[in-house]
Design an enzyme around this catalytic site. Sequence first.
Site, short mmCIF file in Angstrom:
data_model
loop_
_atom_site.label_atom_id
_atom_site.label_comp_id
_atom_site.label_asym_id
_atom_site.label_seq_id
_atom_site.Cartn_x
_atom_site.Cartn_y
_atom_site.Cartn_z
N GLU A 10 22.34 12.30 30.02
CA GLU A 10 21.41 12.96 29.10
C GLU A 10 20.21 12.04 28.95
O GLU A 10 20.29 11.06 28.22
CB GLU A 10 22.10 13.22 27.76
CG GLU A 10 23.26 14.22 27.82
CD GLU A 10 22.81 15.65 28.05
OE1 GLU A 10 21.61 15.94 27.85
OE2 GLU A 10 23.64 16.48 28.46
N CYS A 62 14.84 12.40 22.34
CA CYS A 62 14.61 12.77 23.73
C CYS A 62 14.02 14.17 23.84
O CYS A 62 13.42 14.50 24.84
CB CYS A 62 15.89 12.66 24.53
SG CYS A 62 17.28 13.48 23.76
#
Lengths: 556, 488
Positions: free
Chosen positions: B214, B252
């Site tokens: 991720e 993110c």
Amino acid sequence: MTKLLKINHHHTIPFAGGLYRTTTRSNVASLALATSPFQFSSGYCSKTCIPSRLKLVSSTCYATLSAVVKPQESAFDGKEAALLVDELRTSFNTGRTRSYEWRISQLQNIAKMIDEQEKSITEALYQDLSKPELEAFLAELSNTKSSCMLAIKELKNWMAPETVKTSVTTFPSSAQIVSEPLGVVLVISAWNFPFLLSVEPVIGAISAGNAVVLKPSEIAPATSSLLAKLFSEYLDETTIRVVQGGVPETTALLDQKWDKIFFTGGARVGRIVMAAAAKKLTPVVLELGGKCPALVDSDVNLQVAARRIITGKWACNNGQACIGVDYVITTKDFAPKLIDALKTELKTFFGENPLKSKDVSRIVNSFHFKRLESMMKENGVANKIVHGGQTMEDKLKISPTILVDVPEESSMMQEEIFGPLLPVITVSKIEDGFQVIRSKPKPLAAYLFTDNKVLQNRFVENVSAGGMGINETVLHVTMKDLPFGGVGESGIGAYHGKFSYETFSHKKGVLYRSFDGDSDLRYPPYTPEKKRVLKALLSSDIFGAILAFFGFSKDS
Amino acid sequence: MEAMKETVDQSLREMRETFASGRTRSVKWRKAQLGAIIEMVKDNEEKMSDVLFQDLGKHSTEAFRDELGFVMRSATTALNCLDKWVVPRKSNLPLLFYPATGKVISEPYGTVLVLSSWNFPISLSLDPMIGAIAAGNTVLLKASELSPNASALLAKLIPSYLDTKAIKVIEGGPDVATILLQHQWDKIFFTGSPKIGKIIMAAAAEHLTPVTLELGGKCPTIIDHHSVSKDMKSVVKRISGGKWGSCSGQACISVDYVLVEQSFASTLIDMFKPVIRSFFGENPKESGCLAKIVTKKHFQRLSRLLNDPRVKASIVYGGSMDEEKLYVEPTILLDPPLDSEIMNEEIFGPILPIITLRDIQESIGFIKSKPKPLAIYAFTKDENLKTRILSETSSGSVTFNDLMIQYMCDALPFGGVGQSGMGRYHGKYSFECFSHEKAIMEGSLAMDLEARYPPWNNFKLNFIRLAFREAYFKLVLLMLGLTKGVRK
């Protein structure tokens, strides 16, 4: 630079004429020359059964290659590979591969190619592996064709965005999952089913709308060159390409940036592929192998079980299949009966002299022939042969061979056999077989023969494997509804049918929001009241949320 | 470090033994652990909020929205849906193989490693663990050393709530991660940067371990002001909330930069100013609603990005910094040079560049020229533009007319593509992320078809030809000897 290249520095291999791309499309005939022993040994580099570390095996390769003449410039190097990928990426970026029409037309062309070229494909397979026509048809052509037809039939459904329910927290909104192509993908295939294992992943890549480069195995040179020729004749050359060659070409390809790498082969090269992919953060599918066991209980219909084991061993490319039966486990008492049944059925299948039978493939090359021969001749193994054991070196034939209780530490029980040798391991209780299987790395397939439901359930629960066949061998692979792929040492990722489409797609989550119902509680400044509402909302407690919300508005 | 090696060895041995015992496979065990996670968060809400404040200066409401509440909901979903998820999926086999049946069973991988990140240290640790546990794995967590208080709290709480023989926490930095990566895992789940992601994947390759990475990327936000002019207030609010309201842009999926038409840029900037003021007051440093920059190193990175003279010249709002307090003011840049560092690395902080285009349609090409981001946001009501974004660009996810909330929608897979990662999780996808789908075909020994076996002949070839086409009527004819040739 990948590790693969490092090996290559030790020994550059002259692939006599075997190294050109489709675009050069030169003399196919020269490929017939490409059957030097060096090439075979290099093939061992790209499809090996030894799970040991790089160093060991590369030195093996090195040893077998010491006779290689002069190093020779490879025709397809990093520069060419980079050009190729650039070209395909440019085509991909135009968006042409995304359209339903493009995908369908390419799939239809594959189907057409299989129909029209059945004869030449079967011949190439015969040339590479002496594969019997019907086996070739059954295992490779029909299988590929039916995958292709399924993709054509289902593509519209597969491509349709999936609408999903959203939660209270994100209300009011609607959400979809959209499949999008990954981009430019690389398929590296293997020599044992050189047509199927090349075309089936390509079908997935095309269905999902990718541009694709196929690198068929140089160990099956006739099929490799045929694929290069047929692809350029039948498919869109601006987006679908074949690169032929061995280690140097593969290395040059692996150094490029791909959007997915799909590899079929051995675990050792699998590691190299994944390490190379890591440098560019490329996702991989690794279709590897392993020692696939068949556990046979004593309550079975002997004849049927024996035939299905034979199908999964010798009628499946003569044991040279990643899902083929590697060894059999059965009880001590039952072993003699099973072996007798296997002998009887072997005779009906392949006659008195199986070395002469046209219904069984040969060993792919002399390197693998020698490997199998030495496996058989190992100390403590040779005296365990109870059936077969005959070899014919000039024809690369080894007769169906059965051995009983070969030592656990022999290479036959430590490595993937990948050939027509079948060791039978006996245990006192059938349940003890679980431990034998679990003591080894997870196989690609595990088979069980029994009518005992309890044992079936225990097997499914306690044994980990890529896939399983109960009272069946190999056939589960032809089921397009089942995902096919390994776990642990037997691989990463899965394909077949819709799973192929998904393997080559990215599932993009799409959330649509409106501007209504924007509440301040999402935003700073943060207050305890906002926290209270959020708490209720996150636990989907709508009533609580409403209460808290009103409480909050009163306070402000 | 020798002691750490020993600890890791010991932990792994214990987890493998536990997994082999089959305990973690039972649905009962999984549910008990998931329930315990919910209980753990509920019982320790205050402590968790405290450490998040210490490590990142997160306000407790923000912490609850992004971390605690999120984790509890994720665990509740898993708990409620688990019975449904574990059911084997039946599949249809062609009639030819009757009476065989096919099914797909989700089996746990075994012992998995979760490496989490410092920006959401509680949720990015517990959320993947929820998936790993729901799928029946044993799991080891290494939380980030850059959020030391959260890491320490997890290391303390997890053993007192969860099955210690199956679920473990090890604390430490890169040296500990290196030791962990030398071992064989059955799956590695990593949240962090592409640079470390590459190292993780290369280490995983050694053991053929599947990975979920991720990562992040520069997530763009497109504002098509023509079609959303009436709603611009909401647009600005949502962007401000998404950029500065969630860990100060250290997320993110945070907005990295905004794409807007030239003619609208100054209006947009003017609209941002009051919203930022209404969120964080006249002195954001003291507002308590703005998270701090995680470490001095990250602070210095941001100040270096901003101190590039050409970038500095582009500041139109904010720009003040306080190294002592690790504070960076919400900052807006107008058209910083595209070759500057700030436009080429993930910003991961409270700085928002606005990039102007002549026509908003150019945004598609702009986004395509950069690596694939984790998320694309677009404020538009123009269906044509929506379609273009969906079909021409590539990203982990796309959200129209909002920011960040795709993360909360567990019906959607969450994960990147290309440079923004591989693999996906959330909701059912978390369960799948930690499961191997085992295909099983169950045949019967009662019936057998001669045509399947050698010796081969023409009859068998024809039989198989028809069988593959599922042309059952013709098959019957063939078997009765009523037809000779079969068309290909």
